[in-house]
Design a protein around this motif. Structure first.
Motif, PDB file in Angstrom:
ATOM      1  N   ILE A 131       0.831  -1.209   0.000  1.00 49.18           N
ATOM      2  CA  ILE A 131       0.000   0.000   0.000  1.00 49.18           C
ATOM      3  C   ILE A 131       0.860   1.251   0.000  1.00 49.18           C
ATOM      4  O   ILE A 131       0.597   2.201  -0.749  1.00 49.18           O
ATOM      5  CB  ILE A 131      -0.970  -0.021   1.203  1.00 49.18           C
ATOM      6  N   VAL A 132       1.909   1.249   0.792  1.00 54.06           N
ATOM      7  CA  VAL A 132       2.819   2.407   0.841  1.00 54.06           C
ATOM      8  C   VAL A 132       3.450   2.639  -0.522  1.00 54.06           C
ATOM      9  O   VAL A 132       3.508   3.780  -1.008  1.00 54.06           O
ATOM     10  CB  VAL A 132       3.900   2.211   1.923  1.00 54.06           C
ATOM     11  N   LEU A 133       3.928   1.581  -1.165  1.00 55.70           N
ATOM     12  CA  LEU A 133       4.579   1.731  -2.465  1.00 55.70           C
ATOM     13  C   LEU A 133       3.597   2.235  -3.525  1.00 55.70           C
ATOM     14  O   LEU A 133       3.926   3.141  -4.294  1.00 55.70           O
ATOM     15  CB  LEU A 133       5.212   0.417  -2.918  1.00 55.70           C
ATOM     16  N   VAL A 134       2.401   1.672  -3.564  1.00 51.06           N
ATOM     17  CA  VAL A 134       1.401   2.119  -4.540  1.00 51.06           C
ATOM     18  C   VAL A 134       1.095   3.598  -4.334  1.00 51.06           C
ATOM     19  O   VAL A 134       1.075   4.383  -5.289  1.00 51.06           O
ATOM     20  CB  VAL A 134       0.108   1.280  -4.442  1.00 51.06           C
TER      21      VAL A 134
ATOM     22  N   THR B 111      13.368  -5.680  -0.706  1.00 48.25           N
ATOM     23  CA  THR B 111      14.669  -5.863  -0.072  1.00 48.25           C
ATOM     24  C   THR B 111      15.197  -4.513   0.419  1.00 48.25           C
ATOM     25  O   THR B 111      14.694  -3.454   0.012  1.00 48.25           O
ATOM     26  CB  THR B 111      15.686  -6.453  -1.069  1.00 48.25           C
ATOM     27  N   MET B 112      16.219  -4.546   1.250  1.00 47.40           N
ATOM     28  CA  MET B 112      16.852  -3.301   1.688  1.00 47.40           C
ATOM     29  C   MET B 112      17.459  -2.570   0.496  1.00 47.40           C
ATOM     30  O   MET B 112      17.421  -1.341   0.436  1.00 47.40           O
ATOM     31  CB  MET B 112      17.924  -3.574   2.748  1.00 47.40           C
ATOM     32  N   THR B 113      17.991  -3.299  -0.448  1.00 48.38           N
ATOM     33  CA  THR B 113      18.537  -2.681  -1.654  1.00 48.38           C
ATOM     34  C   THR B 113      17.449  -1.926  -2.396  1.00 48.38           C
ATOM     35  O   THR B 113      17.652  -0.787  -2.823  1.00 48.38           O
ATOM     36  CB  THR B 113      19.165  -3.751  -2.572  1.00 48.38           C
ATOM     37  N   PHE B 114      16.291  -2.539  -2.549  1.00 54.81           N
ATOM     38  CA  PHE B 114      15.168  -1.877  -3.211  1.00 54.81           C
ATOM     39  C   PHE B 114      14.791  -0.600  -2.462  1.00 54.81           C
ATOM     40  O   PHE B 114      14.587   0.451  -3.070  1.00 54.81           O
ATOM     41  CB  PHE B 114      13.963  -2.828  -3.283  1.00 54.81           C
TER      42      PHE B 114
ATOM     43  N   ALA C  88      14.601   5.273  -2.023  1.00 50.19           N
ATOM     44  CA  ALA C  88      14.855   6.493  -1.251  1.00 50.19           C
ATOM     45  C   ALA C  88      15.638   7.507  -2.064  1.00 50.19           C
ATOM     46  O   ALA C  88      15.375   8.708  -1.981  1.00 50.19           O
ATOM     47  CB  ALA C  88      15.614   6.150   0.028  1.00 50.19           C
ATOM     48  N   TYR C  89      16.571   7.041  -2.861  1.00 43.25           N
ATOM     49  CA  TYR C  89      17.387   7.970  -3.654  1.00 43.25           C
ATOM     50  C   TYR C  89      16.673   8.493  -4.892  1.00 43.25           C
ATOM     51  O   TYR C  89      16.960   9.588  -5.362  1.00 43.25           O
ATOM     52  CB  TYR C  89      18.709   7.315  -4.065  1.00 43.25           C
TER      53      TYR C  89
END
Length: 82
Positions: A33-36, A71-74, A79-80
């Protein structure tokens, strides 16, 4: 929603291993939900976000469908870019 919560609790009471599975699924859906919402706030399609992150579009789809956890990488890439 109360009925669903009650049914989930009954499942957990009958099978303690389900607690972890329900928790993991809840986290996946919360992050989906956050990503969408983030993607839509920015005004990007799944394809645009995937291109910005240099990842396959299917990864975005799987996260947004609640199939996988990011993943943390994602998360760092996200974030960047945003």
């Amino acid at each position: 929603m109360e009925l669903i919560s009650k049914l989930i609790q009954e499942d957990i009471n009958n099978n303690s291993t389900l607690k972890k599975l329900y928790s993991e699924q809840g986290t996946k859906l919360d992050l989906a939900i956050v990503l969408v919402n983030l993607r839509k706030d920015i005004g990007w399609s799944k394809t645009q976000l995937a291109k910005k992150l240099s990842i396959p579009r299917t990864i975005i789809e799987m996260i947004e469908n609640g199939d996988i956890l990011p993943t943390m990488t994602f998360l760092r890439l996200l974030a960047y870019v945003t």
